[in-house]
Design a protein around this motif. Structure first.
Motif, mmCIF file in Angstrom:
data_model
loop_
_atom_site.group_PDB
_atom_site.id
_atom_site.type_symbol
_atom_site.label_atom_id
_atom_site.label_comp_id
_atom_site.label_asym_id
_atom_site.label_seq_id
_atom_site.Cartn_x
_atom_site.Cartn_y
_atom_site.Cartn_z
ATOM 1 N N UNK A 36 0.834 -1.212 0.000
ATOM 2 C CA UNK A 36 0.000 0.000 0.000
ATOM 3 C C UNK A 36 0.864 1.254 0.000
ATOM 4 N N UNK A 37 1.963 1.212 0.758
ATOM 5 C CA UNK A 37 2.835 2.393 0.891
ATOM 6 C C UNK A 37 3.604 2.701 -0.399
ATOM 7 N N UNK A 38 3.590 1.763 -1.337
ATOM 8 C CA UNK A 38 4.210 2.075 -2.643
ATOM 9 C C UNK A 38 3.346 3.058 -3.430
ATOM 10 N N UNK A 39 2.032 3.037 -3.142
ATOM 11 C CA UNK A 39 1.113 3.915 -3.875
ATOM 12 C C UNK A 39 1.095 3.605 -5.356
ATOM 13 N N UNK A 40 1.010 2.327 -5.699
ATOM 14 C CA UNK A 40 1.043 1.935 -7.116
ATOM 15 C C UNK A 40 -0.284 1.352 -7.591
ATOM 16 N N UNK A 41 -1.368 1.635 -6.898
ATOM 17 C CA UNK A 41 -2.677 1.126 -7.330
ATOM 18 C C UNK A 41 -3.052 1.705 -8.691
ATOM 19 N N UNK A 42 -3.580 0.870 -9.559
ATOM 20 C CA UNK A 42 -4.118 1.379 -10.832
ATOM 21 C C UNK A 42 -5.241 2.362 -10.514
ATOM 22 N N UNK A 43 -5.364 3.412 -11.305
ATOM 23 C CA UNK A 43 -6.443 4.359 -11.034
ATOM 24 C C UNK A 43 -7.339 4.534 -12.252
ATOM 25 N N UNK A 44 -8.638 4.457 -12.011
ATOM 26 C CA UNK A 44 -9.625 4.730 -13.050
ATOM 27 C C UNK A 44 -9.649 3.734 -14.191
ATOM 28 N N UNK A 45 -9.063 2.557 -13.979
ATOM 29 C CA UNK A 45 -8.972 1.591 -15.068
ATOM 30 C C UNK A 45 -9.594 0.276 -14.628
ATOM 31 N N UNK A 46 -10.401 -0.337 -15.508
ATOM 32 C CA UNK A 46 -10.944 -1.653 -15.195
ATOM 33 C C UNK A 46 -10.845 -2.527 -16.442
ATOM 34 N N UNK A 47 -10.475 -3.776 -16.239
ATOM 35 C CA UNK A 47 -10.365 -4.717 -17.348
ATOM 36 C C UNK A 47 -11.336 -5.876 -17.106
ATOM 37 N N UNK A 48 -12.530 -5.797 -17.705
ATOM 38 C CA UNK A 48 -13.555 -6.825 -17.471
ATOM 39 C C UNK A 48 -13.057 -8.242 -17.765
ATOM 40 N N UNK A 49 -12.095 -8.353 -18.674
ATOM 41 C CA UNK A 49 -11.646 -9.690 -19.074
ATOM 42 C C UNK A 49 -10.832 -10.396 -17.978
ATOM 43 N N UNK A 50 -10.334 -9.653 -17.002
ATOM 44 C CA UNK A 50 -9.557 -10.301 -15.929
ATOM 45 C C UNK A 50 -10.327 -10.401 -14.607
ATOM 46 N N UNK A 51 -11.575 -9.929 -14.606
ATOM 47 C CA UNK A 51 -12.366 -9.910 -13.371
ATOM 48 C C UNK A 51 -12.574 -11.316 -12.805
ATOM 49 N N UNK A 52 -12.977 -12.249 -13.665
ATOM 50 C CA UNK A 52 -13.277 -13.611 -13.211
ATOM 51 C C UNK A 52 -12.025 -14.273 -12.637
ATOM 52 N N UNK A 53 -10.906 -14.027 -13.314
ATOM 53 C CA UNK A 53 -9.628 -14.604 -12.876
ATOM 54 C C UNK A 53 -9.232 -14.053 -11.499
ATOM 55 N N UNK A 54 -9.326 -12.742 -11.333
ATOM 56 C CA UNK A 54 -9.008 -12.121 -10.042
ATOM 57 C C UNK A 54 -9.899 -12.693 -8.932
#
Length: 323
Positions: A157-175
């Protein structure tokens, strides 16, 4: 994806005059008995950037530091509130993290509150402030003061490297599958995958992943995490999920616990009210009332007293229609 207008309780004061405010504060602090009501009236009714301008005017006028003078004239929790208001947001976060890491006991709940809820930009600024104020690296301190998967997750969390404003529906099921497996198998590797997804995917992505998790497991992700894991690792994961879902609800829940479960945990109440005062404290108040039936104002009034109470209520208030 839920995007609600967030609203604080403290706004820039109109017709703002920092020189006049500085003078009034000087007189209030240097009087025979410190006029605490004047401090409350001024400092809780100006936004943070205005307070910083007041501190500058104060220094020019009296050749003294306002924070130092507040610390010398005030005591206990009232002092913590008034001094806390004087830090820029990033410095305040840094200050709280430093004390949580370097105090006699590590305050894990403070680390969780801050790191689970801040944006990349807020984390970046907080790390800069931390380095400036304490001449040490936040991530190094987290590394040395915490341990295990809890530490790994905080470090991520302290790296602050979260993706922002982006979603990839094709990887949702896998995640979602990875999260579900991690809740079944609980190996070190699975814990690692779990925190990687929760710390690095965008809020938009995770919003969909949690829905999908519910579909494949028949269980809410929070319940699954609570069932499978324990300790601060579990608390941190749950906090991340709750913040992704609805930050104001998360802070309402934390305030309620701090007020009711710990016999009023002052530090937590002060930190949340100050840190969220210009972001979403109005929303937090709404969620609090909806969820717990009593207003935040009512509960603070019930547990705090004196100038400390007045200061907290002034920050919380905003408008008084539902009290």
């Amino acid at each position: 994806f839920l995007l609600q207008q967030t609203q604080g309780t403290i706004f820039p004061a109109p017709n703002f005059n920092p020189i006049m405010d500085a003078q009034l504060l000087g007189e209030a602090l240097q009087g025979i008995s410190c006029e605490k009501d004047v401090l409350i009236d001024i400092l809780t009714q100006r936004c943070n950037s205005q307070r910083l301008m007041i501190a500058e005017a104060y220094r020019d006028m009296y050749s003294r530091d306002l924070i130092t003078d507040l610390k010398e004239n005030l005591s206990h929790h009232f002092k913590e509130v008034m001094v806390g208001l004087m830090y820029p947001p990033a410095s305040y976060d840094a200050h709280e993290l430093w004390h949580a890491l370097k105090g006699v006991d590590t305050e894990e709940k403070c680390l969780i509150d801050i790191l689970a809820s801040r944006s990349n930009m807020e984390i970046f600024q907080m790390k800069e402030a931390y380095l400036m104020q304490y001449n040490t690296d936040l991530q190094q301190d987290i590394d040395s003061e915490t341990s295990g998967h809890f530490r790994d997750t905080l470090m991520n969390l302290a790296q602050g490297t979260r993706m922002e404003g982006y979603a990839d529906p094709s990887t949702v099921a896998q995640d979602a599958m990875i999260l579900w497996e991690a809740c079944q198998q609980k190996t070190g590797e699975h814990k690692n995958m779990l925190q990687m997804i929760l710390c690095n995917r965008s809020y938009q992505q995770l919003w969909m992943v949690f829905q999908e998790f519910q579909n494949i497991s028949g269980q809410d992700i929070v319940d699954a995490i609570n069932e499978c894991y324990d300790g601060y690792f579990q608390e941190l994961l749950v906090a991340i999920v709750l913040c992704i879902r609805d930050k104001p609800s998360y802070f309402a829940y934390r305030l309620y616990n701090a007020i009711h479960d710990f016999g009023f945990h002052n530090k937590t109440v002060i930190r949340i009210l100050i840190a969220r005062s210009e972001i979403d404290l109005m929303n937090i108040r709404q969620r609090y009332k909806e969820r717990y039936g009593k207003s935040l104002f009512h509960d603070i009034k019930h547990f705090a007293s004196g100038h400390y109470e007045s200061a907290l209520l002034a920050i919380c208030a905003g408008d008084a229609e539902d009290y």
